[in-house]
Scaffold this active site. Structure first.
Site, short mmCIF file in Angstrom:
data_model
loop_
_atom_site.label_atom_id
_atom_site.label_comp_id
_atom_site.label_asym_id
_atom_site.label_seq_id
_atom_site.Cartn_x
_atom_site.Cartn_y
_atom_site.Cartn_z
N SER A 158 0.80 -1.22 0.00
CA SER A 158 0.00 0.00 0.00
C SER A 158 0.83 1.27 0.00
CB SER A 158 -0.94 0.01 1.22
OG SER A 158 -0.20 -0.02 2.42
N HIS B 184 -4.96 -4.67 -0.79
CA HIS B 184 -4.93 -3.78 -1.95
C HIS B 184 -4.75 -4.54 -3.26
CE1 HIS B 184 -4.78 0.09 0.25
NE2 HIS B 184 -4.20 -0.64 1.19
N LYS C 282 -12.14 -1.88 0.38
CA LYS C 282 -11.52 -1.23 -0.78
C LYS C 282 -12.32 -1.57 -2.03
CE LYS C 282 -7.32 -1.24 1.90
NZ LYS C 282 -8.00 -1.76 3.12
#
Length: 437
Positions: free
Chosen positions: A220, A248, A280
């Site tokens: 990240s 991510h 996310k």
């Protein structure tokens, strides 16, 4: 001041004198407030705030967004281009995702109201877990109420004082905290350096009962990825488990967004523990573990962060499930995201910007080299209608202070070109000198 905030020695001394004078004018704090001020890091935080104020810098954090934060967002009643959210595929705000959440509220209410083991289980929880397991092609999955807590409770519960945890030096705070909680011996290896990891594991494995390697599928802070086959081979050779944090990576890495294993052409079952988050790409909140059925069953009945925590809100589980379905049905979203990220990275490099080791999937840092410079650059871009957050000391060394751009499938080519042009303009000539002062 800590690390100097990128200031020259003369400027730093002048600033410290101004802050010291302010402190004297304030006078001593009362007893309770004085005690709280002694908490670890509190004085540094206060100094940072006062230094920013003295330098005329606005606080770039905690700005309220007045609508859905996607490629654009509204802050202070003004629409800006947004690079400050993890809405990678634009699914947060999608009408289908909203409808799924609303239907779950109508059916179950807002909260699960209890631990799932006690009386908080809802059908949508099991449906989501089955979909996550199918996404990876593994036995089972388990959903937790918090992504951060997933790593903390699983690592803290799975490993113990006689064990070894080998972790990437850039691993997320949640994994680092979980490893610390476990009491296991912890060894950090140089970021993304599988050779260094091999040396450390080879030297320490014999003295440990169990060993676990923890890496991320898409880092990240730097936006780079590991050599997954090397880590799988290493884990097998040294009788260690391999855990990959895909927070991510889900929906971002791989041709159809399945993650680092798809990108590397690896069977997901070669990884012992998959971890990820719903906050996310999947537009919800919470975390998950996916993998072996025995592991998941054991965690479901014993992990403190699951057994003793309220279950995930049904609306969030439904939103994540619908997002996962859209991801599978519309891989073109992943293609658009990757095209946007590749374009941003290419233009930034052509502009002479330092993008570190970013692989150009969804996260592209622009390394400025000082915390003051990064804060000033963030503010200058915000004034131009571009929202991007600075990453400052102590989150990174002052020399690595940066802006971190999160790309999405919804950004347009015009927005990306406008952003890189603004970066180049603000960082050039006398303005660049001003940023670094």
């Amino acid at each position: 001041m800590t690390q100097g905030f990128g200031l020259s020695a003369t400027a730093r001394l002048a600033l410290l004198q101004r802050l010291s004078k302010r402190k004297e004018e304030k006078g001593p704090a009362p007893g309770a407030a004085r005690a709280f001020r002694e908490l670890p890091g509190q004085r540094d935080m206060e100094l940072i705030r006062e230094a920013a104020s003295a330098l005329g810098l606005e606080n770039p954090f905690f700005r309220p967004h007045e609508g859905v934060a996607s490629a654009t967002t509204r802050i202070g009643n003004r629409e800006v281009i947004n690079y400050g959210s993890y809405n990678y595929l634009g699914l947060n705000g999608d009408a289908r995702v909203q409808a799924a959440a609303q239907a779950a509220i109508a059916r179950h209410g807002v909260s699960a109201s209890a631990s799932r083991m006690v009386s908080g289980e809802r059908p949508v929880h099991g449906e989501l877990e089955a979909a996550i397991a199918a996404h990876y092609g593994v036995d089972a999955a388990l959903a937790f109420v918090s992504g951060h807590a997933t790593n903390v409770t699983v690592l803290g519960h799975l490993m113990g004082p006689r064990d070894l945890i080998l972790q990437d030096a850039a691993i997320h705070n949640s994994a680092a905290e979980g490893a610390r909680l476990s009491g296991a011996r912890r060894i950090a290896f140089a970021h993304n350096d599988w050779r260094a990891a091999e040396r450390e594991l080879g030297a320490a494995r014999r003295g440990a009962r169990r060993a676990l390697i923890v890496i991320e599928g898409h880092y990240s802070m730097d936006g780079d990825i590991p050599d997954l086959p090397r880590f799988i081979e290493m884990a097998r050779r040294h009788d260690a488990w391999l855990m990959v944090d895909e927070a991510h990576g889900m929906g971002v890495v791989g041709a159809t967004g399945h993650g680092i294993h798809e990108h590397c052409g690896v069977d997901a079952r070669e990884v012992d523990i998959w971890m990820g988050t719903f906050s996310k790409t999947l537009s919800g909140c919470g975390g998950y573990i996916a993998g072996n059925a025995d592991l998941v069953a054991w965690l479901k009945h014993s992990a403190p962060g699951f057994v003793y925590s309220v279950g995930m809100a049904p609306a969030l589980a439904a939103a994540a499930l619908e997002s996962l379905r859209i991801l599978a049905a519309e891989p073109e979203r992943v293609a658009r995201l990757q095209a946007n990220s590749t374009l941003f990275l290419r233009l930034a490099k052509e502009a002479g910007l330092d993008t570190g080791t970013s692989a150009g999937f969804a996260i592209v840092p622009v390394i400025v080299g000082s915390s003051v410079g990064a804060a000033r650059l963030s503010q200058a871009l915000f004034d131009r209608g571009i929202n991007v957050q600075p990453i400052l000391y102590p989150a990174v060394p002052d020399s690595s202070a940066r802006l971190r751009f999160f790309l999405s499938s919804e950004h347009t080519e015009a927005q990306i070109r406008q952003t890189v042009a603004a970066l180049r303009a603000v960082m050039s000539g006398t303005q660049q000198a001003e940023l670094a002062r």
